[in-house]
Design a protein around this motif. Structure first.
Motif, PDB file in Angstrom:
ATOM      1  N   ALA A 173       0.836  -1.235  -0.059  1.00 13.71           N
ATOM      2  CA  ALA A 173      -0.078  -0.144  -0.026  1.00 13.71           C
ATOM      3  C   ALA A 173       0.787   1.375  -0.137  1.00 13.71           C
ATOM      4  CB  ALA A 173      -1.009  -0.036   1.135  1.00 13.71           C
ATOM      5  N   ASP A 174       1.931   0.992   0.684  1.00 20.44           N
ATOM      6  CA  ASP A 174       2.716   2.287   0.699  1.00 20.44           C
ATOM      7  C   ASP A 174       3.544   2.775  -0.651  1.00 20.44           C
ATOM      8  OD1 ASP A 174       4.128   0.174   0.926  1.00 20.44           O
ATOM      9  OD2 ASP A 174       5.712   0.921   2.724  1.00 20.44           O
ATOM     10  N   SER A 175       3.598   1.910  -1.527  1.00 25.03           N
ATOM     11  CA  SER A 175       4.126   2.185  -2.757  1.00 25.03           C
ATOM     12  C   SER A 175       3.331   2.205  -4.171  1.00 25.03           C
ATOM     13  CB  SER A 175       5.231   0.906  -3.105  1.00 25.03           C
ATOM     14  OG  SER A 175       5.823   0.669  -2.011  1.00 25.03           O
ATOM     15  N   ARG A 203      -8.870   1.940  -1.107  1.00 26.93           N
ATOM     16  CA  ARG A 203      -9.926   1.254  -0.968  1.00 26.93           C
ATOM     17  C   ARG A 203     -11.184   1.937  -1.311  1.00 26.93           C
ATOM     18  NH1 ARG A 203     -10.245  -2.937   4.155  1.00 26.93           N
ATOM     19  NH2 ARG A 203      -8.118  -2.988   3.138  1.00 26.93           N
ATOM     20  N   LYS A 204     -11.085   3.187  -0.806  1.00 30.11           N
ATOM     21  CA  LYS A 204     -12.208   4.046  -0.950  1.00 30.11           C
ATOM     22  C   LYS A 204     -12.347   4.504  -2.394  1.00 30.11           C
ATOM     23  CE  LYS A 204     -10.209   8.591   0.345  1.00 30.11           C
ATOM     24  NZ  LYS A 204      -8.913   8.363   0.719  1.00 30.11           N
ATOM     25  N   MET A 205     -11.402   4.399  -3.160  1.00 34.98           N
ATOM     26  CA  MET A 205     -11.339   4.797  -4.734  1.00 34.98           C
ATOM     27  C   MET A 205     -12.147   3.591  -5.510  1.00 34.98           C
ATOM     28  SD  MET A 205      -7.368   5.705  -4.921  1.00 34.98           S
ATOM     29  CE  MET A 205      -6.959   6.051  -6.502  1.00 34.98           C
ATOM     30  N   ILE A 206     -12.274   2.555  -4.809  1.00 41.13           N
ATOM     31  CA  ILE A 206     -13.096   1.262  -5.554  1.00 41.13           C
ATOM     32  C   ILE A 206     -14.490   1.315  -5.220  1.00 41.13           C
ATOM     33  CG2 ILE A 206     -13.099  -1.169  -5.875  1.00 41.13           C
ATOM     34  CD1 ILE A 206     -10.337  -1.095  -4.492  1.00 41.13           C
ATOM     35  N   ASP A 207     -15.376   0.934  -6.432  1.00 42.06           N
ATOM     36  CA  ASP A 207     -16.424   0.948  -6.383  1.00 42.06           C
ATOM     37  C   ASP A 207     -17.104   0.215  -5.278  1.00 42.06           C
ATOM     38  OD1 ASP A 207     -19.043   1.570  -8.425  1.00 42.06           O
ATOM     39  OD2 ASP A 207     -19.156  -0.653  -7.607  1.00 42.06           O
ATOM     40  N   LYS A 208     -18.295   0.876  -4.431  1.00 46.35           N
ATOM     41  CA  LYS A 208     -18.437  -0.143  -3.503  1.00 46.35           C
ATOM     42  C   LYS A 208     -19.316  -1.285  -3.782  1.00 46.35           C
ATOM     43  CE  LYS A 208     -20.037   3.646  -0.327  1.00 46.35           C
ATOM     44  NZ  LYS A 208     -20.473   4.966  -1.007  1.00 46.35           N
ATOM     45  N   ASN A 242      -2.451  -4.255 -18.225  1.00 47.42           N
ATOM     46  CA  ASN A 242      -3.839  -4.728 -17.927  1.00 47.42           C
ATOM     47  C   ASN A 242      -3.831  -6.156 -17.294  1.00 47.42           C
ATOM     48  OD1 ASN A 242      -5.047  -2.718 -19.507  1.00 47.42           O
ATOM     49  ND2 ASN A 242      -5.160  -3.836 -21.147  1.00 47.42           N
ATOM     50  N   SER A 243      -2.547  -6.487 -16.852  1.00 46.19           N
ATOM     51  CA  SER A 243      -2.434  -7.763 -16.195  1.00 46.19           C
ATOM     52  C   SER A 243      -2.290  -7.748 -14.620  1.00 46.19           C
ATOM     53  CB  SER A 243      -1.199  -8.575 -16.635  1.00 46.19           C
ATOM     54  OG  SER A 243      -0.100  -8.171 -16.338  1.00 46.19           O
ATOM     55  N   LEU A 244      -2.594  -6.590 -13.963  1.00 42.80           N
ATOM     56  CA  LEU A 244      -2.289  -6.482 -12.604  1.00 42.80           C
ATOM     57  C   LEU A 244      -3.513  -6.991 -11.486  1.00 42.80           C
ATOM     58  CD1 LEU A 244      -0.752  -2.729 -12.924  1.00 42.80           C
ATOM     59  CD2 LEU A 244       0.469  -5.044 -12.406  1.00 42.80           C
ATOM     60  N   PHE A 245      -3.289  -7.432 -10.611  1.00 42.75           N
ATOM     61  CA  PHE A 245      -4.353  -7.905  -9.661  1.00 42.75           C
ATOM     62  C   PHE A 245      -4.295  -6.853  -8.442  1.00 42.75           C
ATOM     63  CE2 PHE A 245      -2.919 -11.461 -12.058  1.00 42.75           C
ATOM     64  CZ  PHE A 245      -4.065 -12.291 -12.545  1.00 42.75           C
ATOM     65  N   TYR A 246      -5.318  -6.460  -8.038  1.00 41.08           N
ATOM     66  CA  TYR A 246      -5.427  -5.773  -6.662  1.00 41.08           C
ATOM     67  C   TYR A 246      -6.085  -6.444  -5.828  1.00 41.08           C
ATOM     68  CZ  TYR A 246      -6.796  -2.342  -3.232  1.00 41.08           C
ATOM     69  OH  TYR A 246      -6.904  -1.445  -1.972  1.00 41.08           O
ATOM     70  N   GLU A 247      -5.639  -6.855  -4.527  1.00 43.56           N
ATOM     71  CA  GLU A 247      -6.113  -7.580  -3.644  1.00 43.56           C
ATOM     72  C   GLU A 247      -6.604  -6.727  -2.233  1.00 43.56           C
ATOM     73  OE1 GLU A 247      -5.401 -10.439  -0.237  1.00 43.56           O
ATOM     74  OE2 GLU A 247      -4.071  -9.033  -0.954  1.00 43.56           O
ATOM     75  N   LEU A 248      -7.953  -7.007  -2.224  1.00 42.82           N
ATOM     76  CA  LEU A 248      -8.542  -5.909  -1.369  1.00 42.82           C
ATOM     77  C   LEU A 248      -8.028  -6.232   0.300  1.00 42.82           C
ATOM     78  CD1 LEU A 248     -10.727  -3.848  -1.372  1.00 42.82           C
ATOM     79  CD2 LEU A 248     -12.383  -5.742  -0.770  1.00 42.82           C
TER      80      LEU A 248
END
Ligand code: ATP
Ligand code: MG
Length: 451
Positions: A18-20, A25-30, A144-150
């Motif tokens: 997260a620091d990099s 989280r708040k940017m992601i659609d609810k 386009n191949s990145l994964f974001y993990e909540l």
């Protein structure tokens, strides 16, 4: 994880904490967060994937939020009562949220198409389920191949996508030529994202695109058409056009421009210059439409604008002095050529083809009437009058290269809207169902034909 062995530089993922990275989280659609949480609570992994992660990283609002999971379509379907399994080539689940949004959830796929010993089949199917690294490698571009993990707020990067985002680079994952062979549409996607982001296309990706664009013809026409509309409506069509011309991919899509791109009808700007003017106008309108300031151009209107320079060179439309039967004859010729060279290869609906022909075939009389400042009553009563008038005005702006401020475009739209009530009166014969093409009050008007 065997698939990763084909890519020596991507054996281990890079985990960006997260620091990099700038994603919060708040940017992601609810609704997307709700779907990811529910999957996690049921014991499945879930990731935000694709364009959503790319756009958030770049600080842009994503167009949609796609989610990948290790749950199978049937399991996802059971978890979300309001959902449906769709897709023949790729099965995925659409979750219908209370807000009206639709979140697409796909199961992680394998990279079977990367199999170096496998047959070189173009458009090889890839429907087998897989793991995270495999799913990353089967995507189109590194960015386009990145994964974001909540849960841990991390980005997982198997392909160097974050580096490419930082270096403003568009790169096809793996060996570009091979990946293009598997799915030629990836060339269009590389160019689209370069145009949208302003990034540079990496050398090998660019070379493979220049060498292989003719392979697009192996793709189903409906796919090409859908991809083309994404390019034309995305707000960067003018930049897209320049990439498409330089790589010559444009001529695979529009063979009718191959020999005439640098022709200049009647000492006007060349077809290339006219197309540039037209597309920058289209971009302006699309950007205004995205901000809710005007309605979208209809597909037929957009395509007619794209065909206009060709029609000018081929038929000298603007200087034709024709009426009545001659317009009918012109329509017939236009219809034949457009079907042959353009509409059939893109599998365009008959109604769209007819609207394109109407816009082009009526241009000569609009040139004449507007020049003489006479708009005969019979013409004003025609259902196509306002569409053709707008087409005429936009085409004049584009052909002359006259720059258009947002205000002048607004004025153009206003003029048409202000004219509307007078022209839109129903004729005695009009059926109840039919409604005016440019009704300012109803959705689908202004730039759109009837829905
Ligand atoms: P947009 O902002 O236009 O939605 P996007 O990258 O999200 O851009 P989508 O068409 O929504 O584009 O596709 C979602 C994701 O699916 C892509 O980011 C990419 O990872 C993957 N994808 C789409 N088309 C292909 C393809 N032809 N080959 C491999 N991966 C693809
Ligand atoms: Mg998307």
């Amino acid at each position: 994880m065997t698939g990763v062995l084909h890519f020596p530089d991507s054996e281990l993922p890079r985990i960006i904490t997260a620091d990099s990275h700038p994603i919060r989280r708040k940017m992601i659609d609810k609704d997307a967060v709700f779907v990811m949480r529910k999957l996690n609570q049921a014991g499945f992994a879930s990731y935000l994937v694709g364009g959503g992660v790319r756009d958030l990283y770049l600080g842009k609002p994503p167009k949609d939020f796609d989610i990948s999971t290790d749950a199978r379509p049937g399991q996802i379907r059971k978890l979300f009562p309001n959902s449906a399994i769709i897709g023949r080539r790729f099965r995925l689940v659409q979750v219908f949220c209370k807000s009206g949004k639709v979140i697409e959830v796909s199961t992680l796929r394998s990279l079977s198409e990367h199999d170096l010993d496998g047959p070189e089949a173009i458009l090889a199917p890839n429907n087998t389920y897989g793991q995270l690294p495999e799913d990353a490698q089967r995507r189109d571009l590194t960015i386009n191949s990145l994964f974001y993990e909540l849960e841990n707020n991390t980005i997982i990067d198997y392909t160097g996508g974050v580096n490419d985002l930082d270096r403003s680079t568009i790169r096809i994952i793996g060996e570009p030529e091979k990946r293009i062979n598997r799915d030629p549409v990836r060339m269009m996607r590389a160019i689209r994202h370069a145009a949208r982001t302003g990034f540079t296309i990496e050398k090998a990706t660019w070379q493979a695109t220049c060498d292989n664009h003719h392979k697009l013809l192996y793709c189903p026409p409906s796919r090409l058409r859908d991809e083309l509309f994404k390019d034309l409506y995305g707000g960067s069509a003018c930049r897209w056009f320049n990439f498409a011309i330089e790589s010559e991919l444009f001529f695979t899509l529009f063979p009718l421009y191959r020999t005439i791109l640098f022709s200049s009808p009647n000492n006007q700007p060349t077809c290339r210059e006219q197309l540039q003017h037209l597309l920058s106008l289209v971009d302006q309108i699309n950007r205004q439409a995205q901000n809710g300031k005007c309605r979208k151009l209809s597909q037929s209107f957009l395509l007619a604008l794209l065909l206009l320079p060709w029609a000018e060179v081929t038929y000298e439309l603007s200087s034709l002095k024709i009426k009545g039967g001659a317009i009918y004859q012109l329509s017939k010729k236009l219809r034949y050529n457009i079907d042959e060279l353009f509409a059939i290869p893109f599998n365009l609906r008959k109604s769209i083809r007819q609207e394109i022909v109407t816009l082009l075939a009526n241009l000569p009389q609009f040139v004449r009437f507007v020049q003489n400042d006479t708009h005969p009553k019979w013409l004003k009563k025609k259902s196509y009058y306002l569409q053709c008038l707008l087409f005429f005005r936009l085409s004049q702006k584009a052909i002359s290269g006259e720059s258009s401020s947002a205000e002048s475009l607004d004025n153009l739209v206003d003029t048409i809207s202000a004219d509307s009530p007078r022209h839109l009166k129903k004729s005695k014969h009009s059926k109840k169902k039919s409604r005016p093409a440019f009704s300012p009050k109803k959705k689908g008007g202004i730039f759109g034909f009837r829905k």
